[in-house]
Design a protein around this motif. Structure first.
Motif, PDB file in Angstrom:
ATOM      1  N   GLU A 168       0.824  -1.206   0.000  1.00 49.19           N
ATOM      2  CA  GLU A 168       0.000   0.000   0.000  1.00 49.19           C
ATOM      3  C   GLU A 168       0.862   1.263   0.000  1.00 49.19           C
ATOM      4  O   GLU A 168       0.526   2.252  -0.653  1.00 49.19           O
ATOM      5  CB  GLU A 168      -0.969  -0.020   1.180  1.00 49.19           C
ATOM      6  CG  GLU A 168      -2.071  -1.044   1.005  1.00 49.19           C
ATOM      7  CD  GLU A 168      -3.030  -1.120   2.184  1.00 49.19           C
ATOM      8  OE1 GLU A 168      -2.827  -0.401   3.202  1.00 49.19           O
ATOM      9  OE2 GLU A 168      -4.001  -1.889   2.089  1.00 49.19           O
TER      10      GLU A 168
ATOM     11  N   ARG B 209       2.058   1.704  -3.549  1.00 49.54           N
ATOM     12  CA  ARG B 209       0.974   2.229  -4.385  1.00 49.54           C
ATOM     13  C   ARG B 209       0.824   3.732  -4.171  1.00 49.54           C
ATOM     14  O   ARG B 209       0.694   4.504  -5.125  1.00 49.54           O
ATOM     15  CB  ARG B 209      -0.340   1.523  -4.055  1.00 49.54           C
ATOM     16  CG  ARG B 209      -1.536   2.160  -4.754  1.00 49.54           C
ATOM     17  CD  ARG B 209      -2.852   1.601  -4.271  1.00 49.54           C
ATOM     18  NE  ARG B 209      -3.955   2.358  -4.843  1.00 49.54           N
ATOM     19  CZ  ARG B 209      -5.110   2.548  -4.256  1.00 49.54           C
ATOM     20  NH1 ARG B 209      -5.338   2.006  -3.080  1.00 49.54           N
ATOM     21  NH2 ARG B 209      -6.045   3.255  -4.830  1.00 49.54           N
TER      22      ARG B 209
ATOM     23  N   ASP C  99       3.669   5.483  -5.886  1.00 48.35           N
ATOM     24  CA  ASP C  99       3.581   5.394  -7.348  1.00 48.35           C
ATOM     25  C   ASP C  99       2.455   6.238  -7.934  1.00 48.35           C
ATOM     26  O   ASP C  99       2.567   6.739  -9.052  1.00 48.35           O
ATOM     27  CB  ASP C  99       3.409   3.935  -7.785  1.00 48.35           C
ATOM     28  CG  ASP C  99       4.647   3.099  -7.492  1.00 48.35           C
ATOM     29  OD1 ASP C  99       5.716   3.681  -7.173  1.00 48.35           O
ATOM     30  OD2 ASP C  99       4.540   1.858  -7.568  1.00 48.35           O
ATOM     31  N   GLU C 100       1.367   6.400  -7.198  1.00 45.15           N
ATOM     32  CA  GLU C 100       0.257   7.192  -7.736  1.00 45.15           C
ATOM     33  C   GLU C 100       0.448   8.688  -7.500  1.00 45.15           C
ATOM     34  O   GLU C 100      -0.353   9.494  -7.967  1.00 45.15           O
ATOM     35  CB  GLU C 100      -1.074   6.720  -7.174  1.00 45.15           C
ATOM     36  CG  GLU C 100      -1.297   7.018  -5.721  1.00 45.15           C
ATOM     37  CD  GLU C 100      -2.573   6.392  -5.178  1.00 45.15           C
ATOM     38  OE1 GLU C 100      -3.397   5.890  -5.952  1.00 45.15           O
ATOM     39  OE2 GLU C 100      -2.728   6.409  -3.942  1.00 45.15           O
TER      40      GLU C 100
END
Length: 191
Positions: free
Chosen positions: A103, A106, A109-110
């Motif tokens: 998580e 993520r 990366d976002e």
């Protein structure tokens, strides 16, 4: 825009008095960042509460972050749960709650600006999110480069060790909702 090292999360169910009064006392004690949760409130009521809390924080150059992607259209700072989609219109500051290395990756990366990692210590307000990671687990997980705040069971005496791991700060809910004067105890540990 960067969150301050101590972030206070709201939870009116744990408040010792009305939420606005608790946040005012926390700001008086030195809090400069508040995450408005209260997602169960109707949008208009939550919006009025956000305005009230923003008015408390503005005189001290404080930051109000609204939990939930639905606030992305009206707020400069939004905090997303682990599974909420990234807002289509990017606010100036976006954070995400995380409970694992995947998580956190993520969120990085976002394009999130920061993350909460929880639970760091056992806490009744984070049931079902896995075992507490402790200081050593927090240290391993924050190594990915995304500014990360420790959440879950964090007491003032934990602050130096968590910051020494590379953590950006701590996020606190229950203790401050019950006793907003504790903000000064947390802040003194950052020195």
């Amino acid at each position: 825009m960067t969150p301050p090292p101590l972030l206070v999360l709201t939870d009116r169910s744990q408040c010792s008095r009305p939420l606005r009064d608790v946040v005012a006392a926390a700001v008086d004690a030195g809090a400069r960042g508040v995450v408005l949760r209260e997602k169960d409130l109707p949008d208009d009521e939550r919006g009025r509460l956000a305005d009230d809390l923003r008015a408390l924080l503005e005189p001290v150059d404080g930051l109000l972050i609204r939990a939930g992607g639905a606030g992305a259209g009206v707020d400069d700072a939004v905090h997303l749960s682990a599974h909420e989609p990234f807002p289509p219109r990017r606010p100036a500051l976006v954070g995400r709650s995380c409970h694992s290395a995947a998580e956190l990756a993520r969120a990085r990366d976002e394009g999130c600006d920061y993350a909460f990692l929880s639970p760091v210590f056992p806490t009744p307000s984070k049931p079902g999110y896995g075992p507490a990671v402790g200081v050593d687990g927090f240290a391993r997980l924050v190594a990915g480069g995304l500014p990360t705040w420790a959440l879950g069971g964090v007491r003032p005496e934990h602050v130096p060790a968590l910051v020494a791991t590379g953590g950006s700060g701590v996020a606190v809910m229950g203790p401050v909702m019950r006793d907003p004067g504790l903000v000064s105890n947390y802040l003194s540990e950052f020195d």
